[in-house]
Write an enzyme that holds these catalytic residues in place. Structure first.
Site, PDB file in Angstrom:
ATOM      1  N   GLU A   1      10.010  16.110 -11.847  1.00 15.05           N
ATOM      2  CA  GLU A   1       9.034  15.106 -12.281  1.00 15.05           C
ATOM      3  C   GLU A   1       8.967  15.072 -13.803  1.00 15.05           C
ATOM      4  O   GLU A   1       8.849  16.112 -14.445  1.00 15.05           O
ATOM      5  CB  GLU A   1       7.660  15.401 -11.687  1.00 15.05           C
ATOM      6  CG  GLU A   1       6.552  14.456 -12.131  1.00 15.05           C
ATOM      7  CD  GLU A   1       6.901  12.992 -11.924  1.00 15.05           C
ATOM      8  OE1 GLU A   1       6.770  12.219 -12.893  1.00 15.05           O
ATOM      9  OE2 GLU A   1       7.319  12.628 -10.798  1.00 15.05           O
TER      10      GLU A   1
ATOM     11  N   GLU B   1       6.670  13.154 -15.527  1.00 16.28           N
ATOM     12  CA  GLU B   1       5.382  12.712 -16.070  1.00 16.28           C
ATOM     13  C   GLU B   1       4.180  13.285 -15.350  1.00 16.28           C
ATOM     14  O   GLU B   1       3.425  14.072 -15.915  1.00 16.28           O
ATOM     15  CB  GLU B   1       5.313  11.186 -16.063  1.00 16.28           C
ATOM     16  CG  GLU B   1       4.132  10.629 -16.822  1.00 16.28           C
ATOM     17  CD  GLU B   1       4.200   9.121 -16.949  1.00 16.28           C
ATOM     18  OE1 GLU B   1       3.319   8.557 -17.614  1.00 16.28           O
ATOM     19  OE2 GLU B   1       5.122   8.507 -16.382  1.00 16.28           O
TER      20      GLU B   1
ATOM     21  N   GLY C   1       3.383  10.073  -8.849  1.00 18.48           N
ATOM     22  CA  GLY C   1       4.061   8.846  -9.247  1.00 18.48           C
ATOM     23  C   GLY C   1       3.120   7.693  -9.556  1.00 18.48           C
ATOM     24  O   GLY C   1       1.918   7.857  -9.752  1.00 18.48           O
TER      25      GLY C   1
ATOM     26  N   ALA D   1       0.927  -9.242  -4.253  1.00 12.61           N
ATOM     27  CA  ALA D   1      -0.190  -8.323  -4.009  1.00 12.61           C
ATOM     28  C   ALA D   1      -0.822  -7.829  -5.304  1.00 12.61           C
ATOM     29  O   ALA D   1      -2.049  -7.811  -5.441  1.00 12.61           O
ATOM     30  CB  ALA D   1       0.296  -7.135  -3.168  1.00 12.61           C
TER      31      ALA D   1
ATOM     32  N   GLY E   1      -0.763  -9.167  -8.413  1.00 15.60           N
ATOM     33  CA  GLY E   1      -1.439 -10.234  -9.146  1.00 15.60           C
ATOM     34  C   GLY E   1      -2.749 -10.651  -8.512  1.00 15.60           C
ATOM     35  O   GLY E   1      -3.775 -10.787  -9.191  1.00 15.60           O
TER      36      GLY E   1
ATOM     37  N   GLU F   1      -4.628  -8.948  -6.350  1.00 13.97           N
ATOM     38  CA  GLU F   1      -5.641  -7.889  -6.364  1.00 13.97           C
ATOM     39  C   GLU F   1      -6.342  -7.820  -7.706  1.00 13.97           C
ATOM     40  O   GLU F   1      -7.575  -7.687  -7.768  1.00 13.97           O
ATOM     41  CB  GLU F   1      -4.996  -6.547  -6.016  1.00 13.97           C
ATOM     42  CG  GLU F   1      -4.651  -6.416  -4.546  1.00 13.97           C
ATOM     43  CD  GLU F   1      -4.095  -5.063  -4.165  1.00 13.97           C
ATOM     44  OE1 GLU F   1      -3.740  -4.892  -2.991  1.00 13.97           O
ATOM     45  OE2 GLU F   1      -4.012  -4.176  -5.036  1.00 13.97           O
TER      46      GLU F   1
ATOM     47  N   VAL G   1       8.384  -6.019  -9.575  1.00 19.00           N
ATOM     48  CA  VAL G   1       8.811  -4.747 -10.140  1.00 19.00           C
ATOM     49  C   VAL G   1      10.323  -4.611 -10.005  1.00 19.00           C
ATOM     50  O   VAL G   1      10.952  -5.336  -9.235  1.00 19.00           O
ATOM     51  CB  VAL G   1       8.111  -3.553  -9.451  1.00 19.00           C
ATOM     52  CG1 VAL G   1       6.616  -3.603  -9.687  1.00 19.00           C
ATOM     53  CG2 VAL G   1       8.416  -3.527  -7.961  1.00 19.00           C
TER      54      VAL G   1
ATOM     55  N   ALA H   1       4.585   1.941  -0.711  1.00 17.20           N
ATOM     56  CA  ALA H   1       4.500   3.394  -0.656  1.00 17.20           C
ATOM     57  C   ALA H   1       4.780   3.920   0.745  1.00 17.20           C
ATOM     58  O   ALA H   1       5.483   4.927   0.918  1.00 17.20           O
ATOM     59  CB  ALA H   1       3.119   3.855  -1.122  1.00 17.20           C
TER      60      ALA H   1
ATOM     61  N   HIS I   1     -16.819  -2.684  21.716  1.00 13.32           N
ATOM     62  CA  HIS I   1     -17.748  -3.745  21.292  1.00 13.32           C
ATOM     63  C   HIS I   1     -19.015  -3.095  20.742  1.00 13.32           C
ATOM     64  O   HIS I   1     -19.514  -2.124  21.304  1.00 13.32           O
ATOM     65  CB  HIS I   1     -18.095  -4.634  22.486  1.00 13.32           C
ATOM     66  CG  HIS I   1     -19.159  -5.649  22.179  1.00 13.32           C
ATOM     67  ND1 HIS I   1     -18.881  -6.831  21.521  1.00 13.32           N
ATOM     68  CD2 HIS I   1     -20.494  -5.654  22.429  1.00 13.32           C
ATOM     69  CE1 HIS I   1     -20.000  -7.517  21.392  1.00 13.32           C
ATOM     70  NE2 HIS I   1     -20.994  -6.824  21.939  1.00 13.32           N
TER      71      HIS I   1
END
Length: 481
Positions: A34, A36, A40, A198, A200, A202, A287, A334, A460
């Site tokens: 990793e 960073e 992720g 999605a 944009g 959101e 992306v 994801a 119900h």
């Protein structure tokens, strides 16, 4: 400590860390690299923190309509942008620490640094070239970092990053990606969102709830273009009722920057151009996979349109090298990355009956207000395949729980093969549909027909009852409409 492993995974996003855990469970000596922060983009800058922001927006929306529930709030409900962002970042920080715990629990070595493929079965890890974004989660100063590491199997899980359009590149100040949009230091008064997928939608929904004047520009005829047109059209009407301005079949052809504002030139399909001046612009045009600087060219790894080419089990054209998640192509979700990683590592381990992923059964969710969720074929795609179909629909307006919640605007749509009764697709818009869709995903994985769904007892009063009513409607047997 030996630098030799059975499996090395490059990237610790949802695909990477879940694959590492499954690898360790299967008895393979495993390491994850990793550069960073653990978790992720999804955990730190995507799925999770955006939902925290949207939750704050949802609470504010309910508070602003408290009178409809017979409630009176003493005082004015306002949003403090710093506190809203701080809560979102805190949620990410908590989960970030959780991933670290899981690595220790499963005895997975974390190698801190940036990996590059040097030759088959070998990587060289260099210094971390990216800064640690979250001060509260500094990179651990462990023994594993720069150096050369070997593995029988190397899995690339490096994810993706925001796509930039030439001439409209994000600058971090006036033109934002989701990184800046997720952590604003002030609340803009006006905003242009370029792209209605999605991400944009959101952000458009969140900022509108915060009182921002939002305009969405979409190139395609419908917002959320991958969704069923009927669902997309319904969602658009509801979003516009909330005050969003939406321009479809249009593109942002140019952006002029002012001292503290932008002017977007919006060109429609007939060639007409209008200008929109706003405080900020969010670029949400998709992306692209992180395939650069990995050494793929040195090994001759095949790529296509910015993604690594794989078979149904994550294998690339280079023996011992695999790829999963966003870097391996769409859908860039994801949960797709997680499942793809499990398939990949179980195949590597030689488990029997490992099946390639059926992308037709991957659900998609958009957490705007109203929410949108779907799985399988849209009505248009089913017809394009030459299928004879039955279509069922059911409105939230006829559901007791939805009415009691004050959330009676929405619909559920199901699509069946007319000859076999196979459930081909399910599409929803309305409150909490992102939690409902999995019922239809399970049904499709079990190859359930309409008969089994009709004989399933739904509790119900619940929103889930609408799922059964939609099935009944497809066969002319709807009960509560």
């Amino acid at each position: 400590m030996s630098n030799a492993y059975d499996v090395i995974i490059i990237g610790s996003g949802p695909g990477g860390y879940v694959t590492a855990i499954r690898s360790a469970q299967l008895g393979l000596k495993t390491a994850i690299v990793e550069r960073e922060h653990l978790g992720g983009i999804c955990l730190n800058w995507g799925c999770i923190p955006t939902k925290a922001l949207l939750r704050s927006a949802e609470i504010l929306d309910h508070a602003n309509h408290a009178k409809a529930y017979g409630l009176t709030l003493n005082g004015t409900m306002t949003a403090d942008v710093k506190d809203v962002v701080a809560r979102s970042r805190g949620v990410s920080a908590r989960l970030n620490g959780g991933v670290g715990f899981l690595m220790k629990k499963n005895k997975i070595d974390v190698i801190w640094g940036e990996a590059k493929l040097s030759k088959p079965g070998e990587i060289v890890v260099g210094k971390m070239t990216k800064p640690v974004v979250e001060p509260q989660n500094p990179v651990p100063k462990g023994v594993l970092g720069e150096g050369t590491y070997t593995a029988k199997h190397i899995i690339v899980a490096t994810g993706a990053r925001p796509r930039a359009l030439p001439g409209i590149e994000p600058d971090g100040k006036l033109i934002w990606t989701y990184f800046e949009a997720m952590k604003p230091d002030f609340m803009p008064k006006s905003l242009v969102v370029m792209g209605s997928g999605a991400i944009g939608i959101e952000f458009a929904s969140f900022y509108r709830s915060m009182g921002v004047d939002v305009t969405v520009v979409e190139l395609m005829p419908n917002i959320m273009p991958v969704e069923d047109v009927e669902i997309s059209t319904f969602a658009r009407k509801q979003l516009e009722k909330r005050g969003l301005k939406i321009i479809t079949e249009a593109k942002v052809s140019k952006v002029e920057k002012g001292a503290n504002s932008i002017t977007a030139h919006v060109e429609t399909k007939d060639g007409k151009v209008q200008t929109i001046t706003a405080d900020r612009l969010i670029s949400a045009v998709g992306v692209q996979g992180n395939i650069e600087n990995l050494g793929l060219e040195t090994l001759g790894v095949k790529t296509d349109r910015g993604c690594i080419v794989i078979d149904g089990y994550g294998k690339t054209n280079v023996p011992g090298l695999y790829a999963i998640g966003d870097v391996a192509g769409p859908p860039m979700l994801a949960h797709k990355a997680e499942h793809e990683g499990v398939i990949c590592i179980e195949k590597i381990a030689g488990l029997p009956n490992v099946h390639p992923m059926d992308k037709a059964k991957i659900p998609g969710c958009t957490y705007c207000n109203p929410q949108v969720a779907s799985v399988g074929l849209t009505e248009a795609k089913a017809k394009a395949e030459g299928r004879e179909i039955r279509v069922g629909r059911y409105s939230f307006a006829a559901n007791g729980k939805a009415i009691a919640l004050g959330e009676d605007q929405g619909m559920i749509k199901t699509i069946f093969d007319k000859k076999t009764g196979e459930l081909l697709g399910a599409h929803m818009v309305g409150a909490e549909v992102t939690e409902l869709i999995q019922g239809f995903v399970v049904a499709m994985n079990l190859e359930t027909t309409e008969e089994e769904l009709m004989h399933t007892i739904f509790p119900h009063p619940t929103l889930s009852e609408m799922m059964k009513e939609s099935v009944l409607d497809a066969y002319g047997r709807v009960l509560n409409a």
